[in-house]
Design a protein around this motif. Structure first.
Motif, PDB file in Angstrom:
ATOM      1  N   ARG A 217      -3.312 139.183  12.721  1.00 40.19           N
ATOM      2  CA  ARG A 217      -2.545 138.314  13.615  1.00 40.19           C
ATOM      3  C   ARG A 217      -2.237 139.012  14.933  1.00 40.19           C
ATOM      4  NH1 ARG A 217      -0.256 133.644  11.851  1.00 40.19           N
ATOM      5  NH2 ARG A 217      -0.548 133.313   9.641  1.00 40.19           N
TER       6      ARG A 217
ATOM      7  N   THR B 156      -5.356 139.355  17.040  1.00 38.43           N
ATOM      8  CA  THR B 156      -5.755 138.081  17.643  1.00 38.43           C
ATOM      9  C   THR B 156      -4.901 137.786  18.869  1.00 38.43           C
ATOM     10  OG1 THR B 156      -6.249 137.343  15.420  1.00 38.43           O
ATOM     11  CG2 THR B 156      -6.256 135.670  17.123  1.00 38.43           C
TER      12      THR B 156
ATOM     13  N   GLY C 127     -19.561 138.781  12.081  1.00 41.38           N
ATOM     14  CA  GLY C 127     -19.363 137.640  11.191  1.00 41.38           C
ATOM     15  C   GLY C 127     -18.185 137.835  10.262  1.00 41.38           C
ATOM     16  N   ALA C 128     -18.040 139.054   9.700  1.00 42.49           N
ATOM     17  CA  ALA C 128     -16.948 139.295   8.756  1.00 42.49           C
ATOM     18  C   ALA C 128     -15.592 139.181   9.454  1.00 42.49           C
ATOM     19  CB  ALA C 128     -17.107 140.671   8.121  1.00 42.49           C
TER      20      ALA C 128
ATOM     21  N   GLY D 236     -14.895 137.255  12.016  1.00 53.12           N
ATOM     22  CA  GLY D 236     -14.667 135.822  12.205  1.00 53.12           C
ATOM     23  C   GLY D 236     -14.286 135.122  10.909  1.00 53.12           C
ATOM     24  N   LEU D 237     -14.942 135.482   9.813  1.00 53.28           N
ATOM     25  CA  LEU D 237     -14.628 134.860   8.527  1.00 53.28           C
ATOM     26  C   LEU D 237     -13.222 135.249   8.068  1.00 53.28           C
ATOM     27  CD1 LEU D 237     -18.098 135.344   6.767  1.00 53.28           C
ATOM     28  CD2 LEU D 237     -17.117 133.173   7.531  1.00 53.28           C
TER      29      LEU D 237
ATOM     30  N   LEU E 270     -10.736 135.813  10.039  1.00 54.23           N
ATOM     31  CA  LEU E 270      -9.816 134.986  10.826  1.00 54.23           C
ATOM     32  C   LEU E 270      -9.776 133.556  10.294  1.00 54.23           C
ATOM     33  CD1 LEU E 270     -10.554 136.320  14.402  1.00 54.23           C
ATOM     34  CD2 LEU E 270      -8.378 136.400  13.211  1.00 54.23           C
ATOM     35  N   ASP E 271     -10.918 133.069   9.790  1.00 52.03           N
ATOM     36  CA  ASP E 271     -10.944 131.732   9.181  1.00 52.03           C
ATOM     37  C   ASP E 271      -9.992 131.665   7.989  1.00 52.03           C
ATOM     38  OD1 ASP E 271     -12.735 130.764  10.981  1.00 52.03           O
ATOM     39  OD2 ASP E 271     -14.437 130.662   9.621  1.00 52.03           O
TER      40      ASP E 271
ATOM     41  N   LEU F 263      -7.297 133.507   7.615  1.00 45.21           N
ATOM     42  CA  LEU F 263      -5.954 133.558   8.203  1.00 45.21           C
ATOM     43  C   LEU F 263      -5.548 132.173   8.717  1.00 45.21           C
ATOM     44  CD1 LEU F 263      -4.182 136.071   8.608  1.00 45.21           C
ATOM     45  CD2 LEU F 263      -4.835 136.041  10.988  1.00 45.21           C
ATOM     46  N   HIS F 264      -6.500 131.463   9.304  1.00 43.08           N
ATOM     47  CA  HIS F 264      -6.258 130.135   9.853  1.00 43.08           C
ATOM     48  C   HIS F 264      -6.108 129.082   8.766  1.00 43.08           C
ATOM     49  CE1 HIS F 264      -7.324 129.986  14.318  1.00 43.08           C
ATOM     50  NE2 HIS F 264      -6.256 129.285  14.164  1.00 43.08           N
TER      51      HIS F 264
ATOM     52  N   ARG G 249      -8.693 127.939   7.213  1.00 50.92           N
ATOM     53  CA  ARG G 249      -9.895 127.112   7.314  1.00 50.92           C
ATOM     54  C   ARG G 249     -10.845 127.367   6.142  1.00 50.92           C
ATOM     55  NH1 ARG G 249     -14.766 128.026  11.268  1.00 50.92           N
ATOM     56  NH2 ARG G 249     -15.772 126.026  10.996  1.00 50.92           N
ATOM     57  N   ARG G 250     -10.761 128.547   5.572  1.00 44.47           N
ATOM     58  CA  ARG G 250     -11.575 128.914   4.418  1.00 44.47           C
ATOM     59  C   ARG G 250     -10.693 129.658   3.430  1.00 44.47           C
ATOM     60  NH1 ARG G 250     -17.111 129.396   5.443  1.00 44.47           N
ATOM     61  NH2 ARG G 250     -17.645 129.148   7.627  1.00 44.47           N
TER      62      ARG G 250
ATOM     63  N   ASP H 288     -14.155 131.911  -0.900  1.00 44.54           N
ATOM     64  CA  ASP H 288     -15.304 131.374  -0.171  1.00 44.54           C
ATOM     65  C   ASP H 288     -15.943 132.469   0.696  1.00 44.54           C
ATOM     66  OD1 ASP H 288     -17.060 129.723   1.213  1.00 44.54           O
ATOM     67  OD2 ASP H 288     -15.521 129.102   2.667  1.00 44.54           O
TER      68      ASP H 288
END
Lengths: 249, 249
Positions: free
Chosen positions: B148, B151, B207-208, B210-211, B213-214, B216-217, B219-220, B224
């Motif tokens: 966090r 970001t 990629g890792a 970004g994933l 952060l997904d 954290l968001h 979104r995933r 997954d």
């Protein structure tokens, strides 16, 4: 005035308007002059409205890209859009509503531009995938600008659920699109054996976004990132023709 | 007072101190009481100094993680750290210096924690690579918190070159580390044929992140993202043993 219930204050006059934008709208209604006889018809209100909203949203994008979202006060936005603060308040009930709408508009704009740039030709899934991945790189001013704005919004969306919803909802079809393109290649027998199109799509999209930001940061060159993505394209589509475009980096 | 040149104003008294922190230091020197006879030795100034700086940096992290960097005014930081504004000003000449130092401290902290968590065992490059990639996922409170904060800083670093330098310099060895791990596997003959370790490392790290952060968001799910990374690990190291840890997601 508009019919919505108004808060009843503990003391003082009861309010006539439910919000400042309601008051501004009533003011405009009263001030609207009758058209002079023979004058050309006034533009339809929805057009003016859409154009002004767009102009204000563009001001938010510019401020976000150059100084970050924290610099985007209502006053600063009005100045950047060259409209009065009242006009901004007329179109957007709150700064938060404006922030959310500006993000939504940018997503729509990007979607529209990307659709114009990407040749949707499913007979060459390798080339199509390359075109989709290119959309994440700051290949021109517009894409670099949009990446900057999205990055400014990204951090804030971690602490703002409404923003997060707009931000993430608009991103979800991307992985599916990439997976579908790989799937078409699979069906045509042009992908490498043992490929899992969903897992490939997930890392490709996430990785390409990050690599695009590295270019924006000056941490990598565009040529470097293109080489990385070209390797992974070649890994998934062993027979795809490597790009022969002049490399701008 | 400290010997540095002071600006000569056009009018009024010439300044005695070069900055507010210089003035604060002089004030502290004058107020420092002599130790009472027989009292325990005072803690070494460097310790107190380091502890106070750390306490202030932690306050910046907390504000950044919860409300973003824009909320981090000097006053708010002082309140969050439970020290006076003067103490903050004594340790950091400017808010910008504080922001940069807080980021640097977080990088050092993360590096230290990661080194404690990752078993540096080059005899099992597949497992080592998994441990390194895990460091990008919000697997516990500390890693979610650090993600966090990073970001929040990330967006600002796009418009702040000094911040960008700290931010990006600390990240550069990661891709090299991942490429080196794959290289060890290659030398041992445990990687798939035709692997390019540098290109694999570039997409994996980007990629890792970004994933992570997904996750954290929201979104995933963590499960997954783990599945996606496990697929790519298996692609690079076909004989790597899949993880058997209990999955917290």
């Amino acid at each position: 005035m508009c019919g919505k219930p108004t808060a009843r204050p503990g003391r003082g006059r009861p309010p006539v308007y439910c919000s400042r934008s309601c008051q501004a709208r009533a003011y405009r209604r009263r001030r609207q002059p009758l058209p002079a006889p023979g004058s050309p018809p006034a533009p339809r209100p929805t057009d003016v409205r859409a154009r002004q909203r767009r102009r204000i949203a563009e001001a938010v994008w510019r401020i976000a890209a150059e100084q970050g979202l924290d610099a985007a006060s209502m006053r600063r936005i009005a100045a950047e859009a060259r409209v009065s603060l009242r006009v901004v308040q007329y179109h957007f009930d709150s700064k938060h509503a404006l922030m959310v709408d500006a993000l939504r508009l940018l997503h729509e704009e990007n979607e529209r531009l990307a659709q114009g740039r990407i040749p949707y030709d499913m007979t060459e899934p390798g080339a199509l995938l390359r075109a989709v991945l290119d959309e994440f790189l700051p290949l021109d001013e517009q894409r670099a600008f949009a990446l900057r704005v999205f990055t400014a919004y990204y951090a804030r969306s971690l602490t703002d659920p409404v923003l997060a919803e707009v931000f993430l909802a608009a991103e979800q079809p991307l992985e599916r699109l990439v997976a579908d393109i790989i799937g078409v290649g699979e069906a045509a027998g042009s992908t490498a054996p043992g490929i899992d199109r969903v897992h490939e799509a997930d890392l490709l999209v996430s990785g390409a976004v990050g690599l695009g930001l590295d270019v924006l940061h000056g941490r990598r060159s565009l040529a470097d990132v293109r080489t990385v993505l070209e390797y992974h394209l070649g890994r998934i589509f062993p027979d795809a023709i490597p790009t022969s475009r002049p490399n701008p980096a």
